[in-house]
Scaffold this motif. Structure first.
Motif, PDB file in Angstrom:
ATOM      1  N   ILE A   1       0.856  -1.185   0.000  1.00 24.76           N
ATOM      2  CA  ILE A   1       0.000   0.000   0.000  1.00 24.76           C
ATOM      3  C   ILE A   1       0.892   1.235   0.000  1.00 24.76           C
ATOM      4  N   HIS A   2       0.519   2.207  -0.800  1.00 25.48           N
ATOM      5  CA  HIS A   2       1.253   3.466  -0.907  1.00 25.48           C
ATOM      6  C   HIS A   2       0.442   4.554  -0.194  1.00 25.48           C
ATOM      7  N   LEU A   3       1.010   5.137   0.841  1.00 25.63           N
ATOM      8  CA  LEU A   3       0.374   6.257   1.538  1.00 25.63           C
ATOM      9  C   LEU A   3       0.922   7.552   0.946  1.00 25.63           C
ATOM     10  N   GLU A   4       0.118   8.213   0.138  1.00 28.38           N
ATOM     11  CA  GLU A   4       0.519   9.486  -0.463  1.00 28.38           C
ATOM     12  C   GLU A   4      -0.060  10.602   0.403  1.00 28.38           C
ATOM     13  N   GLY A   5       0.669  10.934   1.442  1.00 22.58           N
ATOM     14  CA  GLY A   5       0.166  11.838   2.465  1.00 22.58           C
ATOM     15  C   GLY A   5      -0.099  11.049   3.730  1.00 22.58           C
ATOM     16  N   PRO A   6      -0.521  11.702   4.810  1.00 22.27           N
ATOM     17  CA  PRO A   6      -0.954  13.100   4.888  1.00 22.27           C
ATOM     18  C   PRO A   6       0.162  14.091   5.215  1.00 22.27           C
ATOM     19  N   PHE A   7       1.428  13.630   5.149  1.00 27.71           N
ATOM     20  CA  PHE A   7       2.547  14.481   5.587  1.00 27.71           C
ATOM     21  C   PHE A   7       3.138  15.267   4.417  1.00 27.71           C
ATOM     22  N   ILE A   8       2.287  15.990   3.719  1.00 31.79           N
ATOM     23  CA  ILE A   8       2.723  16.717   2.527  1.00 31.79           C
ATOM     24  C   ILE A   8       2.679  18.219   2.780  1.00 31.79           C
TER      25      ILE A   8
ATOM     26  N   ALA B   1       2.012  17.109  10.219  1.00 36.77           N
ATOM     27  CA  ALA B   1       3.447  16.855  10.282  1.00 36.77           C
ATOM     28  C   ALA B   1       3.735  15.353  10.321  1.00 36.77           C
ATOM     29  N   PRO B   2       4.908  14.935   9.807  1.00 38.55           N
ATOM     30  CA  PRO B   2       5.277  13.519   9.841  1.00 38.55           C
ATOM     31  C   PRO B   2       5.219  12.942  11.245  1.00 38.55           C
ATOM     32  N   ASP B   3       4.668  11.744  11.349  1.00 36.31           N
ATOM     33  CA  ASP B   3       4.448  11.108  12.647  1.00 36.31           C
ATOM     34  C   ASP B   3       4.706   9.606  12.491  1.00 36.31           C
ATOM     35  N   TRP B   4       5.856   9.150  12.982  1.00 33.37           N
ATOM     36  CA  TRP B   4       6.197   7.738  12.842  1.00 33.37           C
ATOM     37  C   TRP B   4       5.191   6.847  13.548  1.00 33.37           C
ATOM     38  N   GLU B   5       4.698   7.242  14.714  1.00 37.41           N
ATOM     39  CA  GLU B   5       3.741   6.407  15.451  1.00 37.41           C
ATOM     40  C   GLU B   5       2.462   6.218  14.636  1.00 37.41           C
ATOM     41  N   TRP B   6       2.084   7.242  13.884  1.00 37.56           N
ATOM     42  CA  TRP B   6       0.898   7.142  13.026  1.00 37.56           C
ATOM     43  C   TRP B   6       1.137   6.100  11.932  1.00 37.56           C
ATOM     44  N   VAL B   7       2.288   6.165  11.291  1.00 33.99           N
ATOM     45  CA  VAL B   7       2.629   5.201  10.244  1.00 33.99           C
ATOM     46  C   VAL B   7       2.725   3.796  10.836  1.00 33.99           C
ATOM     47  N   LYS B   8       3.339   3.699  12.003  1.00 32.67           N
ATOM     48  CA  LYS B   8       3.470   2.404  12.682  1.00 32.67           C
ATOM     49  C   LYS B   8       2.105   1.781  12.937  1.00 32.67           C
ATOM     50  N   HIS B   9       1.140   2.606  13.342  1.00 31.55           N
ATOM     51  CA  HIS B   9      -0.214   2.108  13.584  1.00 31.55           C
ATOM     52  C   HIS B   9      -0.851   1.625  12.279  1.00 31.55           C
TER      53      HIS B   9
ATOM     54  N   GLN C   1      13.255   6.277  10.589  1.00 29.37           N
ATOM     55  CA  GLN C   1      12.332   5.318  11.199  1.00 29.37           C
ATOM     56  C   GLN C   1      11.651   4.466  10.134  1.00 29.37           C
ATOM     57  N   CYS C   2      11.169   5.110   9.089  1.00 25.30           N
ATOM     58  CA  CYS C   2      10.485   4.367   8.023  1.00 25.30           C
ATOM     59  C   CYS C   2      11.429   3.369   7.358  1.00 25.30           C
ATOM     60  N   VAL C   3      12.586   3.853   6.949  1.00 27.65           N
ATOM     61  CA  VAL C   3      13.538   3.008   6.231  1.00 27.65           C
ATOM     62  C   VAL C   3      14.005   1.846   7.089  1.00 27.65           C
ATOM     63  N   SER C   4      14.210   2.093   8.384  1.00 28.92           N
ATOM     64  CA  SER C   4      14.660   1.018   9.279  1.00 28.92           C
ATOM     65  C   SER C   4      13.584  -0.043   9.476  1.00 28.92           C
ATOM     66  N   HIS C   5      12.338   0.296   9.126  1.00 29.79           N
ATOM     67  CA  HIS C   5      11.236  -0.670   9.199  1.00 29.79           C
ATOM     68  C   HIS C   5      10.776  -1.091   7.796  1.00 29.79           C
ATOM     69  N   ALA C   6      11.688  -1.000   6.827  1.00 30.08           N
ATOM     70  CA  ALA C   6      11.468  -1.503   5.460  1.00 30.08           C
ATOM     71  C   ALA C   6      10.336  -0.796   4.715  1.00 30.08           C
ATOM     72  N   ILE C   7      10.114   0.474   5.043  1.00 27.09           N
ATOM     73  CA  ILE C   7       9.143   1.284   4.308  1.00 27.09           C
ATOM     74  C   ILE C   7       9.907   2.282   3.447  1.00 27.09           C
ATOM     75  N   LEU C   8       9.627   2.294   2.153  1.00 18.10           N
ATOM     76  CA  LEU C   8      10.293   3.210   1.237  1.00 18.10           C
ATOM     77  C   LEU C   8       9.705   4.614   1.392  1.00 18.10           C
ATOM     78  N   VAL C   9      10.570   5.613   1.345  1.00 20.60           N
ATOM     79  CA  VAL C   9      10.130   6.996   1.528  1.00 20.60           C
ATOM     80  C   VAL C   9      10.340   7.778   0.240  1.00 20.60           C
ATOM     81  N   ALA C  10       9.285   8.466  -0.179  1.00 22.36           N
ATOM     82  CA  ALA C  10       9.322   9.262  -1.402  1.00 22.36           C
ATOM     83  C   ALA C  10       9.040  10.723  -1.088  1.00 22.36           C
ATOM     84  N   ILE C  11       9.612  11.591  -1.912  1.00 13.69           N
ATOM     85  CA  ILE C  11       9.367  13.028  -1.809  1.00 13.69           C
ATOM     86  C   ILE C  11       8.296  13.400  -2.827  1.00 13.69           C
ATOM     87  N   GLY C  12       7.231  14.045  -2.366  1.00 16.50           N
ATOM     88  CA  GLY C  12       6.180  14.440  -3.298  1.00 16.50           C
ATOM     89  C   GLY C  12       5.232  15.441  -2.676  1.00 16.50           C
ATOM     90  N   HIS C  13       4.480  16.137  -3.522  1.00 14.50           N
ATOM     91  CA  HIS C  13       3.575  17.203  -3.062  1.00 14.50           C
ATOM     92  C   HIS C  13       4.330  18.091  -2.085  1.00 14.50           C
TER      93      HIS C  13
END
Length: 399
Positions: free
Chosen positions: A135-142, A159-167, A194-206
């Motif tokens: 699943i690709h989360l495009e936001g809400p941290f844009i 604002a970016p929130d690792w705990e939100w992504v973790k949930h 945090q994202c990368v260390s948990h195998a989540i790819l991070v992209a820059i957009g919006h």
């Protein structure tokens, strides 16, 4: 082309198993014969010299940014698991054997509900599970900036929130694969780590990030520019600016929308030449992809106008695009029609290069790789015409 044999039942749909695929490998240009066993390419042998009426084959297409397709909206909370199956079948008919449903900025409750529906679809339908790569989360941290945020709802941007992504990852059972965000926020580098260390790819957009913020993001582990050239402020300084900086960052892959509306040919050519094997196609398709022209109401509450050529705009502001409607195959065709690349490169931009970004082996082009293949012809109008689509050694579209 010789194929056949055994069929199996998958949710009341029978799929035939393939033993042999023969034709011109569209990437190598060589006539080849693939022997397939247990869903994988077992052997590749040479065939006769190709002729002008040759059947071609290439790796299954990979689309990492699909918001919806053919009337099905992955961002509409009325979505049902069976809708995801229908969307998967439609995408397969267009040569897409692997895709990533994309959820844009929304309320927490809605995002959680939509994640749950996609997960349920994967559990209920083996075909969906085989094709959905995450699943690709495009936001809400844009960015909140006008233009940069595009059609994303301002009230849900944060604002970016690792705990939100973790949930979200916990709800998804580990299916969150990509997060697109803007590094203009404070604490962005720590969030990326945090994202990368948990195998989540991070992209820059919006994004409305400065070049320095983009540099820091790439250094921290961001690895992609989401639909580069779009989701940016309408006015930018000549230099420096966020587009030049992302093109210059060797660590960043770049995804682009080549539908003839989102980017001019000059930008497409520049991105292709600059990024080389690190540029690939995304459809960024919406639910209006595959639908007839007309006026429709979108899930964000505004009316959009779909024209016969596929251009989608806001009805009350026709100068503003309201999303994309062309599938990955159509974007590849556009590159070919405009003579921006040859067939081999266009196909790699839709398959090999996104596989590389995801860290996957390219499908279907070497022994022991998954037999995800598209068999096609180039018709008299020089258009790609899909004959058959194979997923893990089984025919999922065509005869």
């Amino acid at each position: 082309m010789n194929r056949t044999v055994k069929a199996y039942k998958n949710n009341k749909q029978e799929y035939a198993e393939v033993k042999i695929v023969e034709g011109v490998n569209c990437i190598s240009g060589e006539q080849e014969r693939l022997t397939i066993s247990k869903g994988r390419v077992e052997k590749i042998s040479s065939g006769e010299s190709p002729d002008h009426d040759s059947t071609f084959f290439g790796p299954g297409l990979i689309d990492i940014q699909v918001n919806g397709i053919d009337g099905i909206d992955f961002n509409d909370i009325t979505l049902k698991p069976e809708d995801v199956l229908k969307a998967t079948q439609y995408l397969l008919s267009k040569g897409v054997t692997t895709y990533i449903p994309t959820l844009i900025t929304n309320s927490d409750e809605n995002i959680h509900q939509l994640i749950n529906i996609i997960v349920r679809a994967c559990r209920a339908y083996p075909l969906v599970d085989a094709c959905v790569s995450g699943i690709h989360l495009e936001g809400p941290f844009i960015s909140k900036a006008e233009g940069a945020r595009g059609a994303h709802d301002l009230k849900y941007i944060k604002a970016p929130d690792w705990e939100w992504v973790k949930h979200c990852q916990e709800i998804s059972g580990g299916k969150i694969k990509i997060v697109t965000f803007s590094p203009e926020w404070e604490g962005s580098s720590a969030f990326i780590h945090q994202c990368v260390s948990h195998a989540i790819l991070v992209a820059i957009g919006h994004s409305n990030a400065t070049p320095k913020e983009i540099q820091s993001a790439a250094k921290a582990g961001a690895s992609l520019s989401t639909h580069l050239g779009n989701g940016a402020p309408l006015m930018l300084p000549r230099h420096p600016n966020l587009l030049w900086e992302q093109l210059a960052q060797d660590k960043l892959y770049a995804s682009i929308i080549a539908d003839g509306f989102h980017l001019p040919d000059a930008f497409l050519a520049t991105a292709i030449r600059t990024k080389g094997e690190k540029v690939f196609l995304v459809s960024d398709a919406t639910c209006f992809s595959g639908m007839s022209s007309g006026v429709y109401k979108s899930h964000i509450g505004e009316e959009v106008m779909l024209e016969k050529d596929g251009r989608l705009s806001m009805k009350n502001s026709p100068g503003l695009l309201a999303g994309a409607t062309k599938c990955l195959l159509e974007d590849m065709q556009y590159l070919l029609d405009r003579k921006l690349v040859e067939l081999a490169e266009a196909w790699k931009m839709g398959s090999v290069y996104p596989a590389s970004f995801l860290g996957y082996p390219a499908p279907g082009i070497a022994p022991n790789q998954a037999a995800d293949l598209v068999v096609f012809k180039i018709n008299q109008k020089k258009k790609i015409e899909v004959i058959q689509v194979i997923k893990k050694g089984r025919i999922v579209f065509g005869g």
